[in-house]
Design a protein around this motif. Structure first.
Motif, short mmCIF file in Angstrom:
data_model
loop_
_atom_site.label_atom_id
_atom_site.label_comp_id
_atom_site.label_asym_id
_atom_site.label_seq_id
_atom_site.Cartn_x
_atom_site.Cartn_y
_atom_site.Cartn_z
N ASP A 106 39.66 48.47 26.32
CA ASP A 106 38.26 48.28 25.82
C ASP A 106 38.25 47.01 24.95
N ASP A 107 37.12 46.67 24.40
CA ASP A 107 37.14 45.40 23.52
C ASP A 107 38.13 45.14 22.54
N GLN A 108 38.67 46.39 21.78
CA GLN A 108 39.59 46.43 20.79
C GLN A 108 40.94 46.21 21.32
N ASN A 117 33.12 45.52 32.55
CA ASN A 117 32.11 46.48 33.15
C ASN A 117 31.13 46.70 31.98
N GLU A 118 30.09 46.15 32.07
CA GLU A 118 28.84 46.19 31.00
C GLU A 118 28.60 47.91 30.73
N GLY A 134 30.79 53.08 38.23
CA GLY A 134 30.46 51.30 38.02
C GLY A 134 31.57 50.87 38.80
N ILE A 135 31.44 49.73 39.43
CA ILE A 135 32.82 48.91 39.87
C ILE A 135 33.67 48.25 38.83
N HIS A 136 34.81 48.50 38.71
CA HIS A 136 35.74 47.78 37.69
C HIS A 136 36.53 46.93 38.68
N GLY A 178 32.21 57.03 29.01
CA GLY A 178 31.19 57.47 30.03
C GLY A 178 29.76 57.51 29.58
N TYR A 179 28.68 57.80 30.14
CA TYR A 179 27.17 57.93 29.91
C TYR A 179 26.87 59.49 29.97
#
Length: 444
Positions: free
Chosen positions: A326-328, A281-282, A273-275, A261-262
């Motif tokens: 996630d990226d991993q 999603n950036e 945010g749209i996923h 989250g932020y």
């Protein structure tokens, strides 16, 4: 209604093969799916095949006797064996430890056992009503052979007897009489059936239910006559809101929110945010994917694969899930096949999307009584019928259905925390045909 000619060894102890897909039954009957353990796979080939076998318990399954009385079964289950794939039924004894004699082991040991048929019908709310037909006439067997096969099955037949139910027409008549083209005070029914003003965000839906005499509820049955009824104020519609049942989100909501989250303010974390499937999603750094365990060449070899809509969902049902990755390659949040089946079932098999508009009430006396809003009802409604779980997964895969989350985590005040996973479709008028076989804009 579905009918199956039973094999000799089909009895209370040997599960009865009914269909290759559990999704077909889910669109006919009210089922509760047992959900799997959490998944937190970090590598493509690290998953193990030792997952729970998906099973669904009928909300209500009853035998009907010759005098038309119903005898409720303890726990009849539909069990999916993904490796074949096939779905089998088990658990036929009633709460009084009774069942049709023709389903017993002793009966199936009879030499020259007569032909047996299992017929299971669905009520408008999805309850299952079953009966055994033993040694029927030649005319019955001839008519059985002439019935159409059930969806994607050469084993069970389907009958249109249930279409004698006029629930669709009954609801059309009721909508014409009670709401079509009318403007009503924003209100709802309380638990005792009394009319009270309502000013919350759900005022349109509650006012529609009030007009039809429906008390507010949060169960998974259809709203009226077994039909799901949704008041919509725009073409973008929230279809359902199931929470993840796996991944870091399930294991530790605070850790998920802090990681993906932020920060808003000093200690408030948001995740928005749209996923959309297969698009990173950036803001969150997560990609929505549909994954399943694929069978390798070796006996106990399994590996993670991505869902392919061109192939049968039944052959991709082993540990099938929608996942935020996630990226991993870590699965941050997952929705299991069972969780989504629980959210998209018989209640969606007939859904009415009713266009409405919320406006301010300018009548002073009405405002004094608490009626802040009026609800204007359109004269047309979008009527959608016949869906399958494969349609849902295909619509997620092609981006028609998106995840539009809005959870909040406040570290200093847990009372302000909220979890909200909204699965939405951007244009229900344009894309409803992707979810339902039959779509019609009915003029009321």
């Amino acid at each position: 209604m579905v009918i199956k000619r039973l094999a000799k060894n089909n009895n209370d102890k040997n599960q009865v093969y009914i269909h290759k897909s559990i999704g077909v039954f889910n669109s006919m009957f009210s089922l509760k799916f047992n959900e799997r353990d959490e998944s937190s796979s970090t590598t493509k080939r690290a998953s193990k095949p030792g997952k729970k076998i998906p099973e669904a318990v009928f909300t209500k399954f009853s035998w009907v006797s010759s005098d038309s009385s119903l005898h409720e079964v303890k726990s009849c289950k539909a069990i999916l064996y993904a490796q074949y794939p096939e779905t089998r039924l088990s658990g036929f004894q009633t709460i009084h430890n009774e069942m049709p004699r023709s389903m017993s082991i002793e009966f199936t040991k009879i030499e020259g056992i007569p032909p047996r048929y299992l017929a299971i019908g669905a009520t408008k709310s999805g309850d299952a009503v079953a009966m055994m037909i033993v040694d029927p006439s030649a005319q019955f067997e001839e008519e059985f052979d002439g019935l159409e096969n059930a969806v994607s099955s050469g084993v069970i037949k389907s009958s249109a007897l249930g279409k004698a139910d006029n629930r669709t027409q009954d609801l059309i008549v009721l909508l014409k009489e009670k709401v079509a083209g009318q403007t009503l005070l924003g209100c709802r029914l309380d638990k005792d059936g009394n009319t009270i003003p309502f000013t919350g965000t759900q005022v349109c839906g509650y006012t529609l239910e009030h007009a039809l005499g429906i008390k507010p509820n949060a169960d998974k049955d259809g709203d009226i006559f077994g039909i799901e009824l949704k008041a919509i104020s725009q073409k973008k519609v929230t279809l359902f809101t199931p929470e993840p049942d796996g991944g870091l989100y399930k294991q530790s909501f605070p850790d998920f929110m802090k990681k993906y989250g932020y920060l808003k303010g000093t200690d408030e974390y948001r995740f928005t945010g749209i996923h959309r499937a297969n698009s990173r999603n950036e803001k969150s750094g997560l990609t929505l994917k549909i994954l399943f365990l694929n069978k390798g060449k070796a006996k106990d070899e399994f590996f993670e694969s991505e869902y392919d809509p061109s192939k049968s969902i039944d052959k991709q049902s082993r540990n099938l899930r929608v996942s935020l990755v996630d990226d991993q390659g870590f699965e941050a949040a997952t929705w299991s096949f069972e969780r989504l089946l629980n959210s998209w079932g018989v209640k969606h098999n007939e859904t009415v999307y009713y266009p409405v508009k919320k406006v301010l009430n300018e009548n002073a006396s009405g405002i004094e009584k608490g009626y802040k809003f009026l609800v204007e009802f359109d004269s047309k409604a979008l009527w959608c019928q016949k869906t399958q779980i494969s349609k849902l997964f295909n619509a997620i895969h092609d981006g028609t259905i998106i995840l539009d989350p809005a959870p909040k985590y406040v570290e200093s005040n847990p009372k302000l925390n909220k979890r909200r996973s909204q699965w939405r479709i951007n244009d229900i008028y344009r894309d409803s045909a992707k979810l339902y076989d039959e779509v019609e804009l009915i003029d009321l």
